[in-house]
Structures are given as structure tokens and as C-alpha cells.
Write a protein that holds these residues in place. Structure first.
Motif, PDB file in Angstrom:
ATOM      1  N   GLN A 116      14.455 -71.206  30.593  1.00 21.56           N
ATOM      2  CA  GLN A 116      14.509 -71.987  28.918  1.00 21.56           C
ATOM      3  C   GLN A 116      13.462 -70.851  28.047  1.00 21.56           C
ATOM      4  O   GLN A 116      13.314 -69.663  27.746  1.00 21.56           O
ATOM      5  N   LYS A 117      13.797 -71.531  26.894  1.00 19.70           N
ATOM      6  CA  LYS A 117      13.077 -70.348  25.688  1.00 19.70           C
ATOM      7  C   LYS A 117      12.620 -71.655  24.590  1.00 19.70           C
ATOM      8  O   LYS A 117      13.296 -72.555  24.317  1.00 19.70           O
ATOM      9  N   LYS A 118      11.894 -70.564  23.619  1.00 18.25           N
ATOM     10  CA  LYS A 118      11.577 -71.720  22.928  1.00 18.25           C
ATOM     11  C   LYS A 118      10.718 -71.153  21.755  1.00 18.25           C
ATOM     12  O   LYS A 118      10.519 -69.576  21.724  1.00 18.25           O
ATOM     13  N   THR A 125      11.166 -66.838  26.504  1.00 18.13           N
ATOM     14  CA  THR A 125      12.512 -67.285  27.040  1.00 18.13           C
ATOM     15  C   THR A 125      11.287 -66.251  28.663  1.00 18.13           C
ATOM     16  O   THR A 125      10.528 -65.291  29.106  1.00 18.13           O
ATOM     17  N   GLN A 157      11.431 -67.767  32.792  1.00 17.96           N
ATOM     18  CA  GLN A 157      11.924 -68.480  34.582  1.00 17.96           C
ATOM     19  C   GLN A 157      10.862 -67.735  35.139  1.00 17.96           C
ATOM     20  O   GLN A 157      11.222 -66.285  36.018  1.00 17.96           O
ATOM     21  N   VAL A 159      11.506 -73.994  37.305  1.00 16.47           N
ATOM     22  CA  VAL A 159      13.589 -73.971  36.441  1.00 16.47           C
ATOM     23  C   VAL A 159      14.230 -73.060  37.400  1.00 16.47           C
ATOM     24  O   VAL A 159      13.746 -72.098  38.015  1.00 16.47           O
ATOM     25  N   LEU A 199       5.669 -73.944  28.269  1.00 14.47           N
ATOM     26  CA  LEU A 199       6.571 -74.367  29.153  1.00 14.47           C
ATOM     27  C   LEU A 199       6.271 -73.972  30.806  1.00 14.47           C
ATOM     28  O   LEU A 199       6.340 -72.748  30.612  1.00 14.47           O
TER      29      LEU A 199
END
Length: 485
Positions: free
Chosen positions: A126-128, A101, A103, A122, A118
Motif C-alpha cells: 500500500q502507498k500514500k 509504502t 506491506q 494486507v 496505514l
């Protein structure tokens, strides 16, 4: 007003008094040495990770919520970068998940190869999650995080995927295994080094006797790196151990090289059975026999007087038999036998056998036998027999048979007399007839010289009233000698 210029980190060399003077730029914090699996963390005052880090320290996890503030003293609240690096041993490797995660931007590298990307500014987190397969051995993970503007937060982990349908990789074989044995307690301790697997569930310890395979079911399961076996039989046998690692998906490693222990032998052999008297004789004593016991190296014979006396060790034997030559004739003894193995372990005592040494010695021969002729037969007299166990006298009378060279007394038993009687009157003999006589002594065990050897001291006499044989006078003296039939 002339604005002030920003100072640079470039060294400026000035000449003063013939010497070179240097102005040195401020130094960043010294690099930290972090023990794996702790991360080394570096703070940069830019988003390109260039120049000397402003700060270097150690971090146990990538999990930060800095918000809108600066992450460290000397760093701006925007446009900064943080890098985490760790090198560790992944054991046998296998499938891993890399959840992130961030930012703002985050990139994750495995041995320099980018796995997560990523990389953008932002306004929300954001997550992945990326699934990767990490090979066995040592590998390096690097996490780069940047914050351009606004709030800053970041998290990263690497976790094994442990479902059986995904993880098919067996753990590595445990290393550094050893075994020690304490003969005083009869316990064996198996030890090994900690396995490198991140998804390790534990270890399984297996044991087998020499010449047999390992069983499918382990002797023990543990999460420790040692196991003390308290169930070893103390029989002098050799046993082998091996250790296997297993993971959370149920995969089991191959076993370590077998390590052996030879146990102390403190297990006694079986108890002898079938004890019996095998023979008895005056010459050889009282004989004992019993069934052989597997594993017995020798036997011990214990004897007690009578049926209630205390047992003492009489002797030992290598075979399942023993002859008690010290037993007194006519005395009852009780016997018990134990088995002893090569290590000196002695079994419990057998069931009791009671026996009495048989008297095989006949009384001495009857002496002083005389046959005095009378008008109606003969008067027999003899000396008292000294045998203490004399039961009776057996009187034999009959006719003397001769072939011209040898004479035999063909006699039969005519009377039994008690030990206090030393005479017998033999009647109903026709006048002038010849008879032969002998007396046999019989003891309380039934022994007699006549029964044993078929020989006796014989006397021959002729009854009064008969005409004398030509050339002889009527028998007035008792006849002696001859052989009993």
C-alpha cells in the motif's frame, strides 16, 4: 508425555546454602548511538513494540524488502515490528512530503503527532503521500512498521516541496560568517557555517564599498561555505560583505551582518598633466608648474640634461609647482613629473617639458670711456668688456640738459658695435658744441644695465673750434660723469 514448558524471562530466586541466587534473563543488544540524520532502528519480536528490542542499529534510510524471511537473527518471519527514529534540524522548516509504502502496516509520527496511518494486514503493498508543514528548528520523526503475515517491505522519506507556488518560506540567515584579508595578494576570503535547510540551493555573496548599498546582483553564487574575492580594488578603500542563502524555490534569506575589510592601497594616482614653465629668473632659477592630481599627497620632479639625457630625481613638492634653483643659466633641461599618494604609490611620468634657464644678469658696465674732441666731432674709446656672452656695444650720444642743479644726458642710440670694437668716431657736430656720451654693453640674452636701471656712466665733451666760455679754456680733456637719460 509431559510437554515442555516455555521458559519465561522472569528471574527465579532460589535459596541455596543461605544465599540468594538469581537466574537473569537473556539481554538484548545494546542501544546504538546514531548521528543525525541517520536513523536509530529497533527490531521487536512483536507487533506492539513492547519489551526490549531484539536488536538496535543505525540505518541511513527506511527502504527494505525483506520478503517472507525474518528481518534479523532471532526474529520471527511473521508478527514482528521495526521502529525507525531520527531527530534533526530542519532549518527554517517549510512544506514537506511524506511518501510511504508498506506491506503490512506503517505509521509515521512528527514530534509524537501521527501524520500517516496505514495500519492493517494486507497482501499487496500500500502507498500514500502526506503533505505536512514542518516548523523551523529540531524535530523528531518516528516510523513504526509491522508485519503480521506474508511478505514484508517498507519505505519512507521526508522531502521538501520546492515549487515556488508551494514553498514561501525563506531560508535561515547563514551563521558563523567571517572575512579575512591578505594584503600581500589583495584577496578577501568570506566564510560561513553550512545552512541547515534541506532544500538549500546555495549561497549568494554580496559586496559594497563603504557608503554605498549592496547591488541587486550578487558578487558571486556558490554551493560552498566560503568564497575568495579576487576582484577587490587595491585602493585603500573599505568594503563590506554579506552572505544570503537561497533555496530551490528561489526564496532568499536576509543577509548576514556586514563584515568589512580595508584593502591595501597599491593603486597609483593619475599622471600629472599641463606641465609648463611658469617663470625663470637669475635669482630664483627655473620654475615649473602643472595641474593638480586628485589623491596626490606629493609630487616628484625628474630632470635630464638636454633632450636625450637620463632622468634623475631632482626633488619633491607638496604642491603642483617646483623651482629648479640648480639649473645652469643657458643650459637646456628636460623635466617629467609624477604624482605620489599617501600610501607611496607613484604614478607614471608626465609628458616631457624642455626648458632653459634665462640669463637675467646684464654684463658689467663699460669702463674707461673717453670722448676726445676733434675738428669734426669726437673720438670715443673705452675698455673691452669682460662679459663672456657679450653681444654688442650700444653707443649713445646727445645733449646735456641742465636745470641749474641737475644735469641729464638726453641721448639716443647712434651705433651698434661688435664686441671686438672698443672705439667709435662721432662726427657732424658743429664747432664748439657740447655733447654727452655713454656706451652700454648688451649680452646675448638682451640684458643691459642701461635697460634695467636707466643709468649709465656719462662723459661730456666740447667739439674743437668753438670759442671758449668765459672763464674756461677750450676742452682739451675728456669730460666724465653725469647721468644717462
Amino acid at each position: 508425555m509431559i510437554p515442555a514448558r516455555r521458559a519465561t524471562a522472569t528471574a527465579v530466586v532460589l535459596a541455596a546454602a543461605g544465599a540468594l541466587l538469581s537466574a537473569v534473563a537473556p539481554t538484548a543488544s545494546a542501544a546504538a548511538t546514531c548521528a543525525s540524520p541517520t536513523y536509530q532502528r529497533q527490531f521487536f519480536a512483536n507487533t506492539t513494540f513492547t519489551g526490549t528490542p531484539k536488536k538496535t542499529d543505525c540505518d541511513t534510510a527506511v527502504a527494505e524488502k525483506w520478503g517472507t524471511g525474518a528481518p534479523a537473527t532471532g526474529l520471527p518471519k511473521d508478527n514482528f515490528g521495526v521502529r525507525w527514529t531520527v531527530t534533526r534540524d530542519f532549518g527554517s522548516g517549510g512544506p514537506f512530503a511524506l511518501p510511504v509504502t508498506a506491506q503490512d502496516g506503517i505509521r509515521v509520527y512528527l514530534d509524537g503527532s501521527r501524520k500517516v496511518d496505514l495500519w492493517k494486514n494486507v497482501s499487496t503493498t500500500q502507498k500514500k503521500t502526506v503533505n505536512v508543514t514542518i516548523p523551523s528548528g529540531r524535530h523528531t520523526l518516528r516510523v513504526d512498521f509491522v508485519n503480521w503475515t506474508g511478505a514484508a517491505d517498507v519505505s519512507f522519506a521526508y522531502t521538501p516541496r520546492t515549487t515556488p507556488d508551494v514553498d514561501k518560506v525563506k531560508p535561515l540567515v547563514p551563521s558563523g560568517d567571517s572575512v579575512s584579508y591578505d594584503p600581500a595578494t589583495g584577496r578577501a576570503k568570506v566564510s560561513w557555517a553550512k545552512n541547515k535547510e534541506m532544500d538549500l540551493a546555495g549561497y549568494r555573496v554580496y559586496r559594497r564599498p563603504s557608503g554605498s548599498p549592496f547591488k541587486a546582483v550578487p558578487l558571486a553564487t556558490t554551493t560552498a561555505t566560503s568564497y575568495t574575492d579576487t576582484t577587490l580594488p587595491v585602493t585603500g578603500e573599505t568594503f563590506y560583505y554579506e552572505v544570503r542563502a537561497y533555496d530551490k524555490a528561489g526564496n532568499e534569506s536576509a543577509g548576514t551582518a556586514d563584515k568589512s575589510v580595508t584593502t591595501a592601497d597599491r593603486t597609483a594616482p593619475g599622471v600629472p598633466s599641463g606641465l609648463e614653465v611658469t617663470d625663470a629668473s637669475e635669482e630664483n632659477g627655473l620654475g615649473l608648474g602643472w595641474s593638480s592630481v586628485p589623491g596626490a599627497a606629493s609630487y616628484r620632479v625628474y630632470r635630464a640634461p638636454g633632450t636625450t639625457g637620463a632622468y634623475t630625481l631632482l626633488g619633491s613638492a607638496a604642491e603642483p609647482s617646483y623651482r629648479d634653483a640648480t639649473a645652469v643659466v643657458g643650459t637646456a633641461y628636460s623635466y617629467r613629473v609624477t604624482a605620489v599618494d599617501a600610501a607611496g604609490n607613484e604614478s607614471a611620468r608626465s609628458a616631457t617639458l624642455t626648458g632653459t634657464r634665462r640669463d637675467d644678469t646684464p654684463p658689467p658696465p663699460v669702463t674707461g670711456l673717453k670722448a676726445i674732441p676733434t675738428d669734426d666731432g669726437f673720438e670715443l674709446t673705452w675698455d673691452r668688456n669682460p662679459a663672456p656672452d657679450l653681444l654688442r656695444y650700444s653707443v649713445y650720444g646727445g645733449q646735456l640738459l641742465s636745470d641749474g642743479e641737475n644735469s641729464v644726458c638726453a641721448a639716443s642710440e647712434v651705433a651698434w658695435l661688435t664686441p671686438d670694437v672698443t672705439s667709435y668716431r662721432y662726427t657732424t657736430v658743429p664747432d664748439g658744441e657740447q655733447r654727452c656720451f655713454f656706451v652700454d654693453s648688451v649680452d646675448s640674452s638682451g640684458n643691459s644695465l642701461y635697460r634695467l636701471h636707466r643709468e649709465a656712466n656719462v662723459v661730456v665733451a666740447t667739439e674743437l673750434g668753438a670759442p671758449a666760455e668765459p672763464g674756461t679754456e677750450p676742452g682739451t680733456e675728456p669730460a666724465t660723469g653725469g647721468t644717462g637719460a
